[in-house]
Design a protein around this motif. Sequence first.
Motif, PDB file in Angstrom:
ATOM      1  N   ASN A 143       0.825  -1.209   0.000  1.00 36.13           N
ATOM      2  CA  ASN A 143       0.000   0.000   0.000  1.00 36.13           C
ATOM      3  C   ASN A 143       0.862   1.263   0.000  1.00 36.13           C
ATOM      4  OD1 ASN A 143      -2.241  -1.613   0.041  1.00 36.13           O
ATOM      5  ND2 ASN A 143      -2.653  -1.351   2.231  1.00 36.13           N
ATOM      6  N   ALA A 144       1.946   1.226   0.782  1.00 41.56           N
ATOM      7  CA  ALA A 144       2.850   2.386   0.836  1.00 41.56           C
ATOM      8  C   ALA A 144       3.466   2.637  -0.546  1.00 41.56           C
ATOM      9  CB  ALA A 144       3.941   2.158   1.873  1.00 41.56           C
ATOM     10  N   CYS A 145       3.849   1.555  -1.235  1.00 41.19           N
ATOM     11  CA  CYS A 145       4.414   1.697  -2.591  1.00 41.19           C
ATOM     12  C   CYS A 145       3.383   2.278  -3.547  1.00 41.19           C
ATOM     13  CB  CYS A 145       4.850   0.334  -3.124  1.00 41.19           C
ATOM     14  SG  CYS A 145       6.443  -0.149  -2.529  1.00 41.19           S
ATOM     15  N   LEU A 146       2.164   1.765  -3.464  1.00 46.08           N
ATOM     16  CA  LEU A 146       1.117   2.259  -4.369  1.00 46.08           C
ATOM     17  C   LEU A 146       0.852   3.744  -4.132  1.00 46.08           C
ATOM     18  CD1 LEU A 146      -1.426  -0.703  -4.363  1.00 46.08           C
ATOM     19  CD2 LEU A 146      -0.149   0.190  -6.339  1.00 46.08           C
ATOM     20  N   GLU A 147       0.805   4.131  -2.868  1.00 41.78           N
ATOM     21  CA  GLU A 147       0.565   5.548  -2.539  1.00 41.78           C
ATOM     22  C   GLU A 147       1.690   6.414  -3.075  1.00 41.78           C
ATOM     23  OE1 GLU A 147      -0.084   6.316   1.663  1.00 41.78           O
ATOM     24  OE2 GLU A 147      -1.718   4.822   1.630  1.00 41.78           O
ATOM     25  N   ASP A 148       2.930   5.931  -2.875  1.00 40.84           N
ATOM     26  CA  ASP A 148       4.081   6.704  -3.324  1.00 40.84           C
ATOM     27  C   ASP A 148       4.108   6.802  -4.849  1.00 40.84           C
ATOM     28  OD1 ASP A 148       6.421   8.176  -2.536  1.00 40.84           O
ATOM     29  OD2 ASP A 148       7.576   6.594  -3.513  1.00 40.84           O
ATOM     30  N   LEU A 149       3.712   5.733  -5.509  1.00 45.41           N
ATOM     31  CA  LEU A 149       3.684   5.722  -6.974  1.00 45.41           C
ATOM     32  C   LEU A 149       2.638   6.714  -7.495  1.00 45.41           C
ATOM     33  CD1 LEU A 149       4.797   4.394  -9.556  1.00 45.41           C
ATOM     34  CD2 LEU A 149       2.962   2.705  -9.384  1.00 45.41           C
ATOM     35  N   VAL A 150       1.483   6.733  -6.854  1.00 40.84           N
ATOM     36  CA  VAL A 150       0.430   7.673  -7.262  1.00 40.84           C
ATOM     37  C   VAL A 150       0.916   9.106  -7.054  1.00 40.84           C
ATOM     38  CG1 VAL A 150      -1.875   8.538  -6.697  1.00 40.84           C
ATOM     39  CG2 VAL A 150      -1.483   6.077  -6.907  1.00 40.84           C
ATOM     40  N   ALA A 151       1.584   9.335  -5.904  1.00 43.97           N
ATOM     41  CA  ALA A 151       2.101  10.681  -5.618  1.00 43.97           C
ATOM     42  C   ALA A 151       3.129  11.090  -6.681  1.00 43.97           C
ATOM     43  CB  ALA A 151       2.734  10.713  -4.233  1.00 43.97           C
ATOM     44  N   PHE A 152       3.939  10.127  -7.123  1.00 45.20           N
ATOM     45  CA  PHE A 152       4.976  10.413  -8.121  1.00 45.20           C
ATOM     46  C   PHE A 152       4.380  10.617  -9.507  1.00 45.20           C
ATOM     47  CE2 PHE A 152       7.618   8.520 -11.486  1.00 45.20           C
ATOM     48  CZ  PHE A 152       8.701   9.376 -11.457  1.00 45.20           C
ATOM     49  N   GLN A 153       3.461   9.729  -9.869  1.00 42.85           N
ATOM     50  CA  GLN A 153       2.967   9.706 -11.251  1.00 42.85           C
ATOM     51  C   GLN A 153       1.909  10.741 -11.561  1.00 42.85           C
ATOM     52  OE1 GLN A 153       1.904   5.553 -12.223  1.00 42.85           O
ATOM     53  NE2 GLN A 153       3.045   5.916 -14.096  1.00 42.85           N
ATOM     54  N   GLY A 154       1.136  11.083 -10.557  1.00 39.58           N
ATOM     55  CA  GLY A 154       0.034  12.010 -10.799  1.00 39.58           C
ATOM     56  C   GLY A 154      -0.911  11.449 -11.837  1.00 39.58           C
ATOM     57  N   GLU A 155      -1.198  12.282 -12.837  1.00 42.09           N
ATOM     58  CA  GLU A 155      -2.192  11.898 -13.837  1.00 42.09           C
ATOM     59  C   GLU A 155      -1.569  11.196 -15.042  1.00 42.09           C
ATOM     60  OE1 GLU A 155      -5.732  12.535 -13.526  1.00 42.09           O
ATOM     61  OE2 GLU A 155      -4.896  12.652 -11.508  1.00 42.09           O
ATOM     62  N   ALA A 156      -0.255  10.937 -14.994  1.00 41.39           N
ATOM     63  CA  ALA A 156       0.391  10.315 -16.163  1.00 41.39           C
ATOM     64  C   ALA A 156      -0.261   8.972 -16.454  1.00 41.39           C
ATOM     65  CB  ALA A 156       1.886  10.131 -15.893  1.00 41.39           C
TER      66      ALA A 156
END
Length: 304
Positions: free
Chosen positions: A275-288
């Motif tokens: 879950n932490a990875c998914l959250e961090d990935l969303v924070a990094f990727q944004g709307e890409a």
Amino acid sequence: MVTFGESTQLRRLLSDVDLALSNLDNGTYGLCETCHDPIEPERLMADPLIRYCLDHLTPVEQDALQRDLDLAAKIQIGLLPRPELFFRKWAIARHYQAAGPVSGDYCDLVTTEDGSVYFMLGDVSGKGVAAAMLMTQLHAMLRVLIPLELSLKEMVARVSRLFCESSLPTHYATLVCGKGSDSGEVEVCNAGHLPILWVSNGDLRMLEATGLPIGVFSNQEYSASKLRMASGDLLFLYTDGLSEAHNRVGDEYGMERLSRLAGNSKSLMPQALINACLEDLVAFQGEAPKTDDLTMMAIRWDGL
Ligand SMILES: [Zn+2]
């Protein structure tokens, strides 16, 4: 005896063949009847009588294709292990997300009566339906080979040989195949896959690939390494859908960011790390837009 339905079908088939032959004569065979561009070669190879490119399927054909894909996706999801597995001293969680309807990533868990757990994660070259078909092949091969109790390196060598013999020469797969025992000992073979992260007492170690991807050479040999987990240690496996994800401006998520996140994760449970990875990935990727399949697996051993 040919029934009425069969004779109608046969007549339609003959007229389709006639049409294809006359198109061959006048040089329009293999061109879409709507846009006159060439039809996708792999589709034409699968069915030499098709008349429209993917963009110009009739609504009925589009529906049929969509139903096929929906069913394929359902079958693939049915092959996945449960999202969380608690087996003896092991706690394992996985996350599996296809970029399209189906994924070329492979992930599986198999437990044995003697208390071992096999964990597999891989990435078939290419994307889409072709990669997904090869992924199901990997799944089947390992499910058949695991009960034979071969050594890990022998098993991966066999998978590589079978994969080589049965897929196109342009296709290969990276694969991590590991076996954890009740005592916390882990044997792991990394065939051309990204480094496995091992989080132990606040330290982070990387278990790099020790061999080529499978399916490259039919006689490829592999080696396996052994490690001993301390209570609370975690192994983290992932595909490049995580480490090579891009944001809008083209930066890569990268190993450094991933290592930092995993390294800070001591005392996390597997699902919490994912879950932490998914959250961090969303924070990094944004709307890409997500362009690659994404799979993660976190494996924890608690000895006490
Ligand atoms: Zn067309």
